[in-house]
Design a protein around this motif. Structure first.
Motif, mmCIF file in Angstrom:
data_model
loop_
_atom_site.group_PDB
_atom_site.id
_atom_site.type_symbol
_atom_site.label_atom_id
_atom_site.label_comp_id
_atom_site.label_asym_id
_atom_site.label_seq_id
_atom_site.Cartn_x
_atom_site.Cartn_y
_atom_site.Cartn_z
ATOM 1 N N UNK A 338 -33.035 7.060 -35.671
ATOM 2 C CA UNK A 338 -32.187 6.030 -35.091
ATOM 3 C C UNK A 338 -31.815 6.293 -33.656
ATOM 4 N N UNK A 339 -32.588 7.109 -32.948
ATOM 5 C CA UNK A 339 -32.329 7.411 -31.544
ATOM 6 C C UNK A 339 -33.219 6.498 -30.701
ATOM 7 N N UNK A 340 -32.643 5.456 -30.139
ATOM 8 C CA UNK A 340 -33.408 4.498 -29.349
ATOM 9 C C UNK A 340 -33.591 4.988 -27.916
ATOM 10 N N UNK A 370 -35.714 -3.904 -23.418
ATOM 11 C CA UNK A 370 -36.161 -4.440 -24.699
ATOM 12 C C UNK A 370 -37.394 -5.317 -24.494
ATOM 13 N N UNK A 371 -38.162 -5.463 -25.562
ATOM 14 C CA UNK A 371 -39.330 -6.345 -25.548
ATOM 15 C C UNK A 371 -38.843 -7.769 -25.775
ATOM 16 N N UNK A 398 -36.751 -1.866 -28.756
ATOM 17 C CA UNK A 398 -36.731 -1.119 -27.489
ATOM 18 C C UNK A 398 -38.144 -0.984 -26.924
ATOM 19 N N UNK A 399 -38.260 -1.090 -25.637
ATOM 20 C CA UNK A 399 -39.551 -1.022 -24.966
ATOM 21 C C UNK A 399 -39.957 0.431 -24.785
ATOM 22 N N UNK A 400 -41.176 0.758 -25.235
ATOM 23 C CA UNK A 400 -41.716 2.106 -25.110
ATOM 24 C C UNK A 400 -43.089 2.004 -24.443
ATOM 25 N N UNK A 401 -43.219 2.416 -23.178
ATOM 26 C CA UNK A 401 -44.506 2.277 -22.481
ATOM 27 C C UNK A 401 -45.650 2.980 -23.202
ATOM 28 N N UNK A 402 -45.380 4.145 -23.810
ATOM 29 C CA UNK A 402 -46.446 4.864 -24.501
ATOM 30 C C UNK A 402 -46.958 4.068 -25.703
ATOM 31 N N UNK A 403 -46.031 3.461 -26.425
ATOM 32 C CA UNK A 403 -46.441 2.686 -27.591
ATOM 33 C C UNK A 403 -47.287 1.487 -27.162
ATOM 34 N N UNK A 404 -46.965 0.896 -26.026
ATOM 35 C CA UNK A 404 -47.747 -0.233 -25.526
ATOM 36 C C UNK A 404 -49.157 0.230 -25.164
ATOM 37 N N UNK A 430 -33.560 -8.157 -15.929
ATOM 38 C CA UNK A 430 -34.092 -6.818 -15.652
ATOM 39 C C UNK A 430 -34.202 -5.922 -16.882
ATOM 40 N N UNK A 431 -33.428 -6.196 -17.941
ATOM 41 C CA UNK A 431 -33.496 -5.358 -19.130
ATOM 42 C C UNK A 431 -34.415 -5.947 -20.199
ATOM 43 N N UNK A 432 -35.264 -6.907 -19.804
ATOM 44 C CA UNK A 432 -36.212 -7.521 -20.722
ATOM 45 C C UNK A 432 -37.618 -7.356 -20.164
ATOM 46 N N UNK A 433 -38.580 -7.162 -21.062
ATOM 47 C CA UNK A 433 -39.978 -6.988 -20.675
ATOM 48 C C UNK A 433 -40.838 -7.942 -21.485
ATOM 49 N N UNK A 434 -41.774 -8.574 -20.812
ATOM 50 C CA UNK A 434 -42.769 -9.421 -21.479
ATOM 51 C C UNK A 434 -44.096 -8.672 -21.474
ATOM 52 N N UNK A 435 -44.702 -8.545 -22.629
ATOM 53 C CA UNK A 435 -45.993 -7.861 -22.768
ATOM 54 C C UNK A 435 -47.083 -8.929 -22.823
ATOM 55 N N UNK A 436 -47.967 -8.900 -21.841
ATOM 56 C CA UNK A 436 -49.072 -9.851 -21.772
ATOM 57 C C UNK A 436 -50.339 -9.196 -22.313
#
Length: 785
Positions: A338-340, A370-371, A398-404, A430-436
């Protein structure tokens, strides 16, 4: 007059003469400058007030469009420089072959000659690349305006296409054929030239790995005597760049962190029909992992717990993939805790004296991002859900670049797309990310016709239709028809890799098989229905649960006459077997710490008696280990396997028992060892309830050029097949029921040909029984075309 006075007078005379000459030269320059400036001033001052503009010669391009491109408005006053700029704009528009301005008083006459339209594009002289591929490579199009500059660029694109095929001497000349109505046919005249092959591929600076081993790493190959079938022995610039990266990855995964390719030199042979390609490399020293530590400044992430997750041990050869695997394990653990927003940063420090790389995993809190959403584009066949399920995160996580990045690799690994790009961009805040996700679909279906040969089964043919992305759902469907001189088999295999939207694969197998093998005295017919579920239970471990419905029948032949044991089993007729089973697989070959070593463990059981005519427990197990030694030149492989059949109901028949073939122990015919009924002169192999076999093999180069694809092998096999418990052997002359170990040595020649892999086995049975059926030579070939 004194000598000094005379000297001073002489100097003043010289200075006066120089001054006079300077004044004369200045006067001339002043006159010339005035003569030059006067007409220039008149030209610059010339103005044109254009009360009217007429245009001649235009057919496709309207008057207004021409004036707009030129920047001319009737009634305006233009200088000569502005009028010249308008002329240049029209010349540079790409619409006209020529443009002429004729100012007459207050009017301007513009005369244009329009470029023709392309009536037809054709290619002449091309044999290596077809017209469709060349048409796709160029930018010119039929029914578009012809542009000479674009045609020249297209000629260069065609030449580049031939260069990628290894034909560096290809020449392309664009020509036009005039037609009526200001149309032209555009013809690209192509001289393809000869292939320029790589006659020798060598390395300079390599000490730890031989040229032979490094050549196997590269995508580029040397030309061999099968060059007609090999396309990778041609010199292609893009392929060389890819090879440099392959070399870098190869050395880095083996601890050579300072490796670099200094240069790649290509020299033409004296005959100028091939290249000598030389890679100049610098290996550096091999590093191993040193001290592995974990530090944490994140509440809830205890460093001791995460250190226990890391599988890297000190002394293991350094590899970036091992670091990535440890980081992925820690980040997955953080989700379970549970550690985000946990980020694992590896800090590597060098110990050059001991050739160690110390690694400190620093657990930090990443930015709270966040995604927002995942956008998928370009998938015309594949459903969105097939792509989305490759992501472990969904909208709102939560957004994780490695997971992407890992998800991107999983999408590419599907094999459904020619290209797949996954990028993240800022979302609505700024706290939101869109994955294309942008993909380009690739063909996923295949139809193949193949041939095979072995001295056991004879000549065979196979037809296979396979679709790896059935209906765009990521499902796999395969239809198979296989025939040999002694057997026929028809099968359907279907796999749903994400059953119920989970990491659970549902499989369905249907098989119909008929055999009339020359190694038995009976024929068989068999129908198999087997659904299964397969899922991971650990990082390297998978479990399969299956149900099997097996209907089989042994059939008598007119000749030869069967012995009493086989005769009793034939008399049973059709027997239906209904069983539940499982298979547990542990495989380290892809995720182990050593890229050159690994092992596979398999253990499975089937429990028959859920209806049907037979009740038994069938257990099988296998262990396979492999490693590479002597600078990875020699591959060592060992296999140990065995099986046990415990019968409790129905008729225990030869088709239910174990019969050993050459895949289990070499040097004998299929069914060549084990219990046998000699009543009919040794015609009936009976199989056995128990078997064990071990195979040891070394594969090594034979010193031949590696482009031939020929290697050698030495092997030693030992095996035993025994036990006829619960078998009706009344009236039979049974031998070998108690079993004994057979020992075989052999030499193999392996030839990886462009039309399929060939294997020649030469064997000698060191220990065998008198009633065994051995064979000293075996040849196998399989191919698809």
């Amino acid at each position: 007059m004194t000598e000094g006075t005379s000297s001073n007078g002489s100097q003043r005379l010289k200075q006066f003469k120089k001054l006079k000459q300077s004044l004369q030269l200045g006067s001339v320059c002043l006159v010339l400058s005035a003569a030059w400036i006067a007409p220039a001033t008149q030209v610059l001052a010339q103005q044109y007030t254009l009360n009217s503009v007429s245009i001649d010669g235009n057919v496709r391009v309207g008057d207004a469009a021409i004036l707009t491109r030129a920047g001319i408005v009737p009634g305006q006053t233009l200088s000569a420089a502005q009028l010249n700029a308008a002329l240049q704009r029209l010349n540079g528009s790409g619409l006209f072959e020529s443009v002429n301005f004729d100012p007459q008083g207050n009017s301007l006459r513009i005369t244009v000659v329009e470029f023709p339209t392309i009536n037809r594009i054709s290619f002449e002289g091309n044999a290596r690349i077809d017209d469709e591929a060349l048409a796709a490579a160029i930018n010119s199009n039929e029914r578009r305006v012809f542009n000479p500059s674009e045609a020249e660029r297209d000629a260069g694109l065609i030449a580049d296409a031939y260069a990628n095929e290894g034909r560096l001497a290809a020449k392309v000349t664009p020509t036009i054929i005039r037609r009526s109505d200001n149309r032209v046919d555009l013809v690209f005249e192509i001289f393809e030239g000869d292939n320029i092959e790589i006659e020798r591929l060598s390395f300079v600076g390599n000490r730890n790995y031989s040229d032979r081993r490094l050549r196997r790493v590269l995508d580029t190959k040397q030309a061999g005597f099968l060059r007609a079938f090999v396309r990778s022995d041609l010199l292609v610039a893009d392929r060389i760049e890819f090879d440099k990266q392959l070399l870098r990855d190869f050395y880095l995964s083996r601890g050579y962190v300072d490796f670099r390719t200094n240069s790649v030199n290509a020299e033409l042979t004296e005959e100028r029909d091939a290249y000598f390609l030389v890679f100049d490399v610098q290996e550096g020293q091999q590093f191993r992992f040193g001290e592995i530590t974990v530090t944490s400044d994140v509440p809830g992430a205890e460093s001791d717990i995460y250190r226990a997750i890391a599988k890297i041990k000190p002394g293991v050869v350094y590899s970036p993939s091992l670091l990535e695997a440890d980081i992925a394990r820690m980040e997955r653990q953080s989700l379970r805790d549970g550690v985000d927003f946990l980020r694992v940063e590896p800090r590597v420090t060098r110990d050059d004296q001991n050739l160690r790389l110390n690694v400190e995993y620093v657990l930090t809190r990443g930015p709270r991002i966040f995604v927002e959403r995942i956008d998928v584009e370009g998938n015309t066949t594949t459903l969105d859900q097939v792509i989305r399920r490759q992501f472990n995160s969904v909208e709102g996580d939560p957004f994780n670049p490695r997971e992407i990045r890992e998800a991107a690799e999983r999408i590419r690994a599907l094999g459904y797309f020619e290209n797949a790009e996954v990028n993240a961009r800022e979302g609505s805040s700024p706290d939101q990310v869109i994955v294309d996700v942008d993909v380009v679909e690739a063909p996923t279906g295949s139809f193949s016709f193949g041939a095979s040969f072995s001295n056991n089964d004879g000549i065979g043919f196979a037809i296979r239709f396979a679709e790896e992305n059935f209906l765009g759902r990521g499902q796999r469907l395969a239809l198979n028809v296989q025939t040999t001189e002694d057997s026929r088999r028809y099968g359907i295999n279907f796999v749903e890799p994400a059953f119920l939207g989970r990491e659970l694969a549902f499989g369905l197998r249907l098989d119909i098989a008929e055999t009339d093998s020359s190694f038995t005295t009976y024929d068989t017919e068999r129908f198999l229905f087997q659904p299964s579920l397969t899922f991971p239970v650990a990082e390297n471990t998978r479990l399969q649960l299956r149900y099997t419905l097996d209907e089989s029948e042994m059939q008598a032949r007119s000749t030869p006459i069967n012995g009493p044991v086989i005769g009793n089993e034939i008399a049973v007729g059709e027997q239906l077997t209904s069983s539940l089973g499982y298979e547990l697989t542990y495989d380290t070959r892809l995720t182990g710490l050593d890229p050159n070593s690994g092992y596979l463990l398999e253990f499975g059981q089937d429990f028959a008696g859920l209806g049907g005519d037979a009740q038994f427990i069938k257990t099988t197990g296998r262990i396979v280990g492999q490693t590479k030694v002597l600078s990875e030149e020699v591959t060592l492989r060992a296999t140990l396997e065995g099986g046990a059949l415990s019968w409790s109901g129905g008729t225990n028949r030869a088709v239910d028992r174990f019969l050993l073939n050459t895949n289990i122990i070499r040097g004998f015919e299929p069914g060549g060892i084990g219990p046998r009924d000699l009543t009919t002169g040794g015609e009936d192999p009976l199989g056995g309830n128990l078997y064990v076999a071990a195979r040891f093999e070394a594969e090594f180069p034979l010193g031949l050029p590696e482009e031939y694809g020929i290697t050698g092998g030495l092997f030693y096999d030992v095996g035993n097949l025994w036990d006829l418990s619960d078998v009706n052997v009344a009236g039979g002359n049974i031998v070998g029921e108690g079993g004994s170990f057979r020992h075989v040595i052999g030499f193999a020649i392996l030839w990886n040909t462009p039309v399929g892999p060939l294997r020649f086995n030469f064997t000698d049975a060191l220990v065998k029984e008198d009633f065994d059926r051995d064979q000293t030579f075996e040849l196998t070939l399989s191919t698809s075309f």
